[in-house]
Design a protein around this motif. Structure first.
Motif, PDB file in Angstrom:
ATOM      1  N   HIS A  63     -66.849  99.244  99.171  1.00  0.00           N
ATOM      2  CA  HIS A  63     -67.262 100.392  98.369  1.00  0.00           C
ATOM      3  C   HIS A  63     -66.432 101.654  98.632  1.00  0.00           C
ATOM      4  O   HIS A  63     -66.631 102.659  97.951  1.00  0.00           O
ATOM      5  CB  HIS A  63     -68.721 100.737  98.654  1.00  0.00           C
ATOM      6  N   LEU A  64     -65.508 101.612  99.587  1.00  0.00           N
ATOM      7  CA  LEU A  64     -64.950 102.861 100.100  1.00  0.00           C
ATOM      8  C   LEU A  64     -63.522 103.163  99.640  1.00  0.00           C
ATOM      9  O   LEU A  64     -63.253 104.243  99.115  1.00  0.00           O
ATOM     10  CB  LEU A  64     -65.009 102.840 101.632  1.00  0.00           C
ATOM     11  N   TYR A  65     -62.607 102.250  99.876  1.00  0.00           N
ATOM     12  CA  TYR A  65     -61.193 102.519  99.615  1.00  0.00           C
ATOM     13  C   TYR A  65     -60.559 101.317  98.897  1.00  0.00           C
ATOM     14  O   TYR A  65     -61.033 100.177  99.028  1.00  0.00           O
ATOM     15  CB  TYR A  65     -60.430 102.761 100.925  1.00  0.00           C
ATOM     16  N   GLY A  66     -59.470 101.593  98.181  1.00  0.00           N
ATOM     17  CA  GLY A  66     -58.765 100.520  97.509  1.00  0.00           C
ATOM     18  C   GLY A  66     -58.260  99.462  98.471  1.00  0.00           C
ATOM     19  O   GLY A  66     -58.426  98.259  98.249  1.00  0.00           O
ATOM     20  N   TRP A  67     -57.640  99.904  99.573  1.00  0.00           N
ATOM     21  CA  TRP A  67     -57.063  98.942 100.509  1.00  0.00           C
ATOM     22  C   TRP A  67     -58.132  98.097 101.200  1.00  0.00           C
ATOM     23  O   TRP A  67     -57.945  96.888 101.426  1.00  0.00           O
ATOM     24  CB  TRP A  67     -56.203  99.652 101.551  1.00  0.00           C
ATOM     25  N   SER A  68     -59.290  98.723 101.529  1.00  0.00           N
ATOM     26  CA  SER A  68     -60.344  97.960 102.212  1.00  0.00           C
ATOM     27  C   SER A  68     -61.050  97.023 101.248  1.00  0.00           C
ATOM     28  O   SER A  68     -61.463  95.918 101.630  1.00  0.00           O
ATOM     29  CB  SER A  68     -61.348  98.911 102.868  1.00  0.00           C
ATOM     30  N   ALA A  69     -61.190  97.422  99.968  1.00  0.00           N
ATOM     31  CA  ALA A  69     -61.787  96.529  98.977  1.00  0.00           C
ATOM     32  C   ALA A  69     -60.905  95.297  98.750  1.00  0.00           C
ATOM     33  O   ALA A  69     -61.399  94.169  98.606  1.00  0.00           O
ATOM     34  CB  ALA A  69     -62.016  97.274  97.669  1.00  0.00           C
ATOM     35  N   LYS A  70     -59.588  95.500  98.747  1.00  0.00           N
ATOM     36  CA  LYS A  70     -58.668  94.389  98.513  1.00  0.00           C
ATOM     37  C   LYS A  70     -58.721  93.356  99.638  1.00  0.00           C
ATOM     38  O   LYS A  70     -58.471  92.173  99.414  1.00  0.00           O
ATOM     39  CB  LYS A  70     -57.248  94.923  98.345  1.00  0.00           C
ATOM     40  N   LEU A  71     -59.065  93.792 100.841  1.00  0.00           N
ATOM     41  CA  LEU A  71     -59.200  92.849 101.954  1.00  0.00           C
ATOM     42  C   LEU A  71     -60.290  91.818 101.686  1.00  0.00           C
ATOM     43  O   LEU A  71     -60.275  90.723 102.249  1.00  0.00           O
ATOM     44  CB  LEU A  71     -59.519  93.604 103.249  1.00  0.00           C
ATOM     45  N   PHE A  72     -61.261  92.184 100.822  1.00  0.00           N
ATOM     46  CA  PHE A  72     -62.371  91.290 100.508  1.00  0.00           C
ATOM     47  C   PHE A  72     -62.267  90.729  99.092  1.00  0.00           C
ATOM     48  O   PHE A  72     -63.243  90.220  98.541  1.00  0.00           O
ATOM     49  CB  PHE A  72     -63.701  92.032 100.690  1.00  0.00           C
ATOM     50  N   GLY A  73     -61.085  90.846  98.484  1.00  0.00           N
ATOM     51  CA  GLY A  73     -60.847  90.196  97.209  1.00  0.00           C
ATOM     52  C   GLY A  73     -61.141  91.013  95.970  1.00  0.00           C
ATOM     53  O   GLY A  73     -61.157  90.463  94.858  1.00  0.00           O
ATOM     54  N   PHE A  74     -61.374  92.330  96.105  1.00  0.00           N
ATOM     55  CA  PHE A  74     -61.641  93.186  94.953  1.00  0.00           C
ATOM     56  C   PHE A  74     -60.406  94.035  94.656  1.00  0.00           C
ATOM     57  O   PHE A  74     -59.785  94.572  95.570  1.00  0.00           O
ATOM     58  CB  PHE A  74     -62.842  94.094  95.211  1.00  0.00           C
ATOM     59  N   LYS A  75     -60.098  94.202  93.362  1.00  0.00           N
ATOM     60  CA  LYS A  75     -58.898  94.943  92.996  1.00  0.00           C
ATOM     61  C   LYS A  75     -59.054  96.446  93.216  1.00  0.00           C
ATOM     62  O   LYS A  75     -58.074  97.163  93.366  1.00  0.00           O
ATOM     63  CB  LYS A  75     -58.534  94.669  91.541  1.00  0.00           C
ATOM     64  N   GLN A  76     -60.304  96.937  93.209  1.00  0.00           N
ATOM     65  CA  GLN A  76     -60.621  98.343  93.457  1.00  0.00           C
ATOM     66  C   GLN A  76     -61.964  98.397  94.176  1.00  0.00           C
ATOM     67  O   GLN A  76     -62.698  97.390  94.208  1.00  0.00           O
ATOM     68  CB  GLN A  76     -60.739  99.108  92.129  1.00  0.00           C
ATOM     69  N   PRO A  77     -62.345  99.553  94.738  1.00  0.00           N
ATOM     70  CA  PRO A  77     -63.695  99.673  95.294  1.00  0.00           C
ATOM     71  C   PRO A  77     -64.739  99.457  94.204  1.00  0.00           C
ATOM     72  O   PRO A  77     -64.486  99.708  93.017  1.00  0.00           O
ATOM     73  CB  PRO A  77     -63.739 101.118  95.824  1.00  0.00           C
ATOM     74  N   ILE A  78     -65.919  99.005  94.590  1.00  0.00           N
ATOM     75  CA  ILE A  78     -67.009  98.785  93.640  1.00  0.00           C
ATOM     76  C   ILE A  78     -68.216  99.627  94.048  1.00  0.00           C
ATOM     77  O   ILE A  78     -68.397  99.935  95.231  1.00  0.00           O
ATOM     78  CB  ILE A  78     -67.399  97.301  93.554  1.00  0.00           C
ATOM     79  N   ILE A  79     -69.028 100.002  93.060  1.00  0.00           N
ATOM     80  CA  ILE A  79     -70.219 100.781  93.370  1.00  0.00           C
ATOM     81  C   ILE A  79     -71.286  99.846  93.929  1.00  0.00           C
ATOM     82  O   ILE A  79     -71.322  98.652  93.601  1.00  0.00           O
ATOM     83  CB  ILE A  79     -70.735 101.537  92.117  1.00  0.00           C
ATOM     84  N   HIS A  80     -72.167 100.381  94.760  1.00  0.00           N
ATOM     85  CA  HIS A  80     -73.249  99.601  95.353  1.00  0.00           C
ATOM     86  C   HIS A  80     -74.200  99.090  94.261  1.00  0.00           C
ATOM     87  O   HIS A  80     -74.526  99.816  93.311  1.00  0.00           O
ATOM     88  CB  HIS A  80     -74.052 100.459  96.322  1.00  0.00           C
TER      89      HIS A  80
END
Length: 295
Positions: free
Chosen positions: A211-228
């Protein structure tokens, strides 16, 4: 099953702060070759509402002058308890690997901001699917006599538990989208900015990196952060509060697909027979399906 039923009796104030819990969650690793999880339960006495957190939540989601305690706030207020339980040595998985599929609220009695009582949190209802083990984490809010005010059931997928089964992921909400598109539905739109995930994390305490940063979201397979997911649920409850001035008896929600940040979505509500159908979607896809029942 792995291990025995474990009951932890602790006082709420003794739970470590969220930074400590997130550090433990971040370094925790999955046990190998799991086929089930322990029947883990925890009883927390002396639970009370953080009035500042509640005030910020009500202001954020524009609940107006309600004197009640919205059920989604109680999910938010007990996240530290859930994270504490999931970082115990008795729980053999990393919390970061759990996929939140949906949430259900059952509220037989209204709660006030002054409510104090007991929270009993348990891992229940384990079942297999083709994608892994599905489990529920149930949180029961009771007074000292055992009277139940609220039950929150969160459903998760644990891909790391190696099970073989042809069953699909459970359908938590039986939803017919055409019912909302044939007229008569309440509709509103909302936008979530690039930093909305960080702002909600500070409010809720949920600092999941997706939910926080682009780079941290990508570590879990998301192209951008996502809202809760609970952000969208809170938006829904807020609109329903404005229309009814009371909280729902039941609310069940299934998270369908991520809402990326920044983004914009439409919220639709429609009264259908004995319940309200809920849809949050955008031009791309559905993000949330819901079914809400009032007395």
């Amino acid at each position: 099953m792995i291990g025995k039923v474990v009951m932890k009796n602790i006082v709420f104030e003794s739970i470590p702060g969220l930074p400590v819990l997130y550090l433990k969650a971040g370094i925790k690793r999955n046990a190998k070759q799991l086929k089930s999880l322990p029947e883990l339960s925890m009883k927390v006495s002396g639970f009370k509402i953080n009035s500042k957190q509640l005030s910020n939540y009500l202001s954020k989601f524009k609940y107006g002058g309600t004197k009640l305690l919205p059920a989604p706030f109680l999910y938010l207020a007990t996240q530290s308890i859930q994270l504490y339980m999931l970082t115990l040595p008795e729980f053999p998985l990393s919390p970061a690997g759990l996929v939140h599929l949906g949430v259900r609220f059952e509220q037989p009695k209204e709660l006030s901001p002054e409510w104090r009582g007991v929270v009993v949190m348990s891992i229940i209802n384990q079942r297999r699917s083709r994608k892994g083990l599905v489990l529920d984490i149930e949180s029961r809010f009771e007074d000292n006599t055992g009277t139940v005010y609220l039950i929150i059931t969160s459903t998760y997928l644990a891909r790391a538990v190696k099970v073989r089964n042809d069953d699909s992921i459970p359908k938590l909400v039986h939803f017919d989208e055409t019912l909302l598109t044939d007229g008569g539905a309440f509709e509103s739109s909302f936008s979530v900015g690039r930093d909305s995930g960080k702002h909600y994390a500070r409010l809720s305490g949920d600092y999941n990196p997706i939910h926080l940063y682009g780079w941290s979201a990508k570590l879990f397979g998301f192209k951008q952060p996502i809202i809760h997911g609970l952000y969208m649920v809170s938006k829904t409850y807020s609109e329903l509060y404005k229309q009814h001035n009371i909280g729902p008896l039941e609310g069940t929600f299934q998270f369908k697909s991520p809402l990326y940040l920044p983004g914009k979505a439409d919220l639709r509500l429609k009264k259908i027979n004995d319940h309200w159908a809920v849809l949050v979607n955008s031009s791309d896809c559905d993000h949330l399906h819901g079914r809400v029942v009032f007395n």
